[in-house]
Design a protein around this motif. Structure first.
Motif, PDB file in Angstrom:
ATOM      1  N   ASN A 100       0.843  -1.187   0.000  1.00  0.00           N
ATOM      2  CA  ASN A 100       0.000   0.000   0.000  1.00  0.00           C
ATOM      3  C   ASN A 100       0.885   1.247   0.000  1.00  0.00           C
ATOM      4  O   ASN A 100       1.609   1.496   0.954  1.00  0.00           O
ATOM      5  N   MET A 101       0.801   2.058  -1.043  1.00  0.00           N
ATOM      6  CA  MET A 101       1.672   3.228  -1.148  1.00  0.00           C
ATOM      7  C   MET A 101       1.280   4.334  -0.178  1.00  0.00           C
ATOM      8  O   MET A 101       2.072   5.220   0.120  1.00  0.00           O
ATOM      9  N   ALA A 102       0.040   4.311   0.311  1.00  0.00           N
ATOM     10  CA  ALA A 102      -0.395   5.351   1.248  1.00  0.00           C
ATOM     11  C   ALA A 102       0.054   5.076   2.672  1.00  0.00           C
ATOM     12  O   ALA A 102      -0.079   5.921   3.554  1.00  0.00           O
ATOM     13  N   ASN A 103       0.623   3.901   2.914  1.00  0.00           N
ATOM     14  CA  ASN A 103       1.042   3.516   4.264  1.00  0.00           C
ATOM     15  C   ASN A 103       2.513   3.875   4.451  1.00  0.00           C
ATOM     16  O   ASN A 103       3.379   3.291   3.799  1.00  0.00           O
ATOM     17  N   PRO A 104       2.843   4.839   5.330  1.00  0.00           N
ATOM     18  CA  PRO A 104       4.243   5.233   5.503  1.00  0.00           C
ATOM     19  C   PRO A 104       5.065   4.237   6.312  1.00  0.00           C
ATOM     20  O   PRO A 104       6.282   4.344   6.381  1.00  0.00           O
ATOM     21  N   GLU A 105       4.399   3.255   6.956  1.00  0.00           N
ATOM     22  CA  GLU A 105       5.129   2.292   7.767  1.00  0.00           C
ATOM     23  C   GLU A 105       5.844   1.283   6.880  1.00  0.00           C
ATOM     24  O   GLU A 105       5.440   1.011   5.746  1.00  0.00           O
ATOM     25  N   ALA A 106       6.931   0.725   7.407  1.00  0.00           N
ATOM     26  CA  ALA A 106       7.648  -0.317   6.676  1.00  0.00           C
ATOM     27  C   ALA A 106       6.751  -1.548   6.536  1.00  0.00           C
ATOM     28  O   ALA A 106       6.115  -1.984   7.497  1.00  0.00           O
ATOM     29  N   GLN A 107       6.670  -2.082   5.326  1.00  0.00           N
ATOM     30  CA  GLN A 107       5.838  -3.244   5.052  1.00  0.00           C
ATOM     31  C   GLN A 107       6.732  -4.376   4.573  1.00  0.00           C
ATOM     32  O   GLN A 107       7.649  -4.156   3.784  1.00  0.00           O
ATOM     33  N   LEU A 108       6.472  -5.590   5.038  1.00  0.00           N
ATOM     34  CA  LEU A 108       7.402  -6.688   4.827  1.00  0.00           C
ATOM     35  C   LEU A 108       6.769  -7.846   4.071  1.00  0.00           C
ATOM     36  O   LEU A 108       5.584  -8.126   4.195  1.00  0.00           O
ATOM     37  N   ASP A 109       7.602  -8.493   3.272  1.00  0.00           N
ATOM     38  CA  ASP A 109       7.336  -9.810   2.733  1.00  0.00           C
ATOM     39  C   ASP A 109       8.635 -10.584   2.907  1.00  0.00           C
ATOM     40  O   ASP A 109       9.663 -10.004   3.245  1.00  0.00           O
ATOM     41  N   CYS A 110       8.639 -11.892   2.691  1.00  0.00           N
ATOM     42  CA  CYS A 110       9.862 -12.634   3.008  1.00  0.00           C
ATOM     43  C   CYS A 110      10.018 -13.868   2.129  1.00  0.00           C
ATOM     44  O   CYS A 110       9.094 -14.298   1.436  1.00  0.00           O
ATOM     45  N   GLY A 111      11.237 -14.430   2.140  1.00  0.00           N
ATOM     46  CA  GLY A 111      11.546 -15.659   1.430  1.00  0.00           C
ATOM     47  C   GLY A 111      12.705 -16.354   2.115  1.00  0.00           C
ATOM     48  O   GLY A 111      13.319 -15.808   3.050  1.00  0.00           O
ATOM     49  N   GLN A 112      13.058 -17.573   1.669  1.00  0.00           N
ATOM     50  CA  GLN A 112      14.153 -18.293   2.292  1.00  0.00           C
ATOM     51  C   GLN A 112      14.706 -19.342   1.346  1.00  0.00           C
ATOM     52  O   GLN A 112      14.055 -19.794   0.416  1.00  0.00           O
ATOM     53  N   TRP A 113      15.967 -19.685   1.598  1.00  0.00           N
ATOM     54  CA  TRP A 113      16.629 -20.766   0.874  1.00  0.00           C
ATOM     55  C   TRP A 113      17.772 -21.255   1.738  1.00  0.00           C
ATOM     56  O   TRP A 113      18.604 -20.460   2.200  1.00  0.00           O
ATOM     57  N   GLY A 114      17.840 -22.575   1.935  1.00  0.00           N
ATOM     58  CA  GLY A 114      18.902 -23.126   2.759  1.00  0.00           C
ATOM     59  C   GLY A 114      18.910 -22.471   4.128  1.00  0.00           C
ATOM     60  O   GLY A 114      17.895 -22.349   4.798  1.00  0.00           O
TER      61      GLY A 114
END
Length: 623
Positions: A100-114
């Motif tokens: 959401n571009m209107a949200n000034p808070e840091a927004q997270l998504d994630c991934g992993q390998w090994g």
């Protein structure tokens, strides 16, 4: 022996250039890589490999060779060798992100390998006008002491102000460079309300391979299509537009790029990493890298970065030129804060910090306007031996000298926990107030990460002609010791009989000598809460102001004593501050600058630069 090399200019025309084989030896290693044009032959249907090697000063002129004569273009570096393993499952690992571009808070998504995990942290910075902008930081964890090269693609799924330059990227990561940044700029069509409400992009981790060590070796950083290649040692492809703005003689710098020493070139690539990825921000190395950037000539037009609306936080901003000042104005003391009418601002900020996440250790907020004054407040974390320090830094930009009263109140779930009040004289050079809000234990560190903490900022300003004011342990009792803003955990006893209350945990971060004296148990006179300082309190307070507030007008007559005290404390922050101040001060003559250099370092540093200088030591310039 001379020959002809076919190079490309910026409109994809082939140009013959006379080269000397001796000057260009080793550049091409005598062979062409697969799918790449040989030295004297252009590959069909392939973009010009050299069109943006180093120089963009003239649109139809070839760039200079970093390894040979200025008239010769530096060839594109040879491609990477095949990866140590084939591209097998689970690669590519694709994350489809929508924020959401209107949200000034840091927004997270994630991934992993090994054993590696990564967060994708999105922050929006502009959602007004005809475009929206923000940054996506890809933050890796689990590297330990290992280094990896990450091959990735990054595609915006909406109309972008830039072309899809994000393809075929690679960045090295380790514990000192654990993240990289990708900028997002989205255009509207015709009206402001045409801006999309969300930003969507795909991050595809194509491959991750371990490497022996971190090197500026054939890295491709988004955005940008311009190679900065130094001989056969370093090569990075990235954007160069920001560098052009801040170097008054950028084209000349590029023409002489190949004449830099290897150490100077390495300093440039570190500076390039700061400008592209914000590497080292929040660490002592950031100041060192920025100082080296100034020495390389990147000294102009920093004003655009130094606005209250800028995303630079307190620590990053205060290494910019203009926060270090030398004055010969007669000092005048402000006795008390003037009561009565004053301009001011009061605001409450919910903290969005996490001491354990490298991209969530700082938060920048713009203050409400105060007549002609504009301000910004940063909240950030510094690590100490007693736990994380919750810090705040307030910036006030205005035209007139003001007497400032700052009241900082820490809340947990809207209940007041602690209050710190401090005073300072601010003007066009001395324009910041730094405060240690609290030393966080495990409970409050967890509360901070859970979003339970907030801070109220109350700032009042009165006009004044005075130049300084003292803070005391008891706010209205001037017979009590002087005090630096924050928790009191130690004292400095000055030779003129004055005592200064300090947060010893914070001092220990920035002063190696004081860290040993406060915490070492090896000697009988160490390990306590008080330290005797063989200097008068006015000089000690100047040194502490540099450490706490990071902007200061230092008296010319006491400049040398402040520098010597910083040297005795082994405080690199003070040394960098004074070095920056004398670099652009008209009050300090060249003769005095040489004398100060003798004082700050060994005399040999004048004749032969020391190893801590970008042009001295191993791989430095020959003298």
């Amino acid at each position: 022996m001379e020959g002809i090399q076919i190079i490309w200019d910026n409109v994809n025309r082939r140009l013959p250039v006379v080269i000397r084989a001796a000057d260009n030896a080793g550049n091409n290693a005598g062979h062409a890589a697969p799918n790449q044009a040989a030295p004297n032959q252009a590959a069909p249907n392939q973009a010009a490999p050299n069109q943006a090697a180093l120089n963009r000063a003239a649109p139809n002129q070839a760039a200079p060779n970093a390894n040979a004569n200025p008239e010769v273009v530096a060839p594109q570096p040879a491609p990477l060798p095949p990866p140590t393993r084939t591209y097998v499952a689970p690669f590519p690992i694709v994350t489809n992100c929508e924020f959401n571009m209107a949200n000034p808070e840091a927004q997270l998504d994630c991934g992993q390998w090994g054993g590696l995990t990564w967060d994708i942290v999105y922050k929006s910075f502009n959602t007004n006008g005809n475009y929206a902008s923000g940054t996506s930081a890809v933050v890796f964890r689990g590297m330990g002491k290992k280094t990896y090269r990450v091959h990735f693609k990054y595609d915006l799924t909406q109309k972008s102000a830039k072309e899809m330059w994000m393809r075929d990227q690679n960045v090295m990561i380790d514990d000192e460079h654990p993240y990289f940044l990708c900028n997002n700029t989205i255009d509207s069509t015709t009206r402001r309300d045409d801006l999309p409400k969300t930003v969507a992009f795909n991050l595809s981790i194509e491959f991750i391979e371990p490497v022996e060590k971190f090197e500026y070796d054939y890295q491709k950083w988004p955005p940008g299509q311009y190679w900065f290649q130094y001989r056969n040692d370093y090569s990075v492809r990235c954007d160069s537009s920001a560098l052009e703005r801040i170097h008054p003689k950028y084209s000349g710098f590029l023409r002489n790029f190949g004449r830099l020493s290897k150490k100077e070139a390495f300093a440039f690539y570190e500076f390039l990493g700061v400008m592209t990825h914000n590497w080292y921000i929040g660490t002592p190395k950031y100041d060192e890298v920025m100082l080296n950037g100034y020495k390389l000539g990147f000294t102009g037009q920093w004003d655009s970065y130094d606005k209250p609306s800028s995303s630079l936080d307190f620590k990053a901003r205060t290494i910019l030129p203009g926060y270090q000042h030398i004055t010969n104005e007669v000092p005048a003391r402000q006795e008390t804060f003037r009561e009565g009418l004053a301009i001011g601002v009061c605001d409450m900020f919910d903290l969005k910090l996490n001491a354990n996440h490298p991209m969530m250790r700082t938060q920048v907020e713009e203050l409400k306007p105060m007549r002609e004054h504009r301000g910004q407040v940063s909240f950030y974390i510094e690590d100490s031996v007693s736990g994380p320090l919750l810090m705040t830094g307030v910036l006030i930009q205005g035209r007139n000298r003001q007497h400032a009263k700052l009241k900082v109140t820490l809340f947990r779930k809207k209940e007041s926990i602690d209050i710190i009040t401090t005073y300072r004289i601010i003007d066009t050079h001395q324009k910041t107030i730094g405060v240690i809000i609290s030393i966080l234990d495990e409970e409050f560190t967890a509360a901070l990460a859970a979003g339970e903490l907030s801070v109220a900022i109350q700032l009042h300003l009165h006009g004044t002609k005075n130049t300084y004011i003292h803070n005391h342990v008891e706010e209205f009792d001037t017979t009590t010791p002087y005090r630096m803003p924050g928790p009191i955990t130690g004292y400095l006893n000055c030779r003129d009989g004055e005592r200064i209350a300090v947060c010893k945990e914070f001092l220990a971060i920035h002063c190696e000598q004081l860290q040993m004296m406060f915490y070492s148990t090896d000697f009988s006179d160490c390990g306590g809460d008080e330290i005797n300082v063989d200097e008068d309190s006015d000089v000690v307070l100047d040194a502490l102001d540099i450490i706490w507030h990071r902007s200061k007008s230092v008296q010319l007559k006491t400049l040398r004593r402040v520098l010597e005290l910083g040297g005795y404390w082994l405080c690199r922050r003070i040394q960098i501050f004074i070095e920056m101040a004398i670099m652009h001060s008209s009050l300090v003559t060249p003769t005095v600058k040489v004398e100060l250099a003798h004082t700050a370092e060994d005399k040999a540093r004048i004749a032969l630069p020391a190893a801590n200088e970008i042009d001295g030591g191993i791989d430095g310039r020959p003298f």
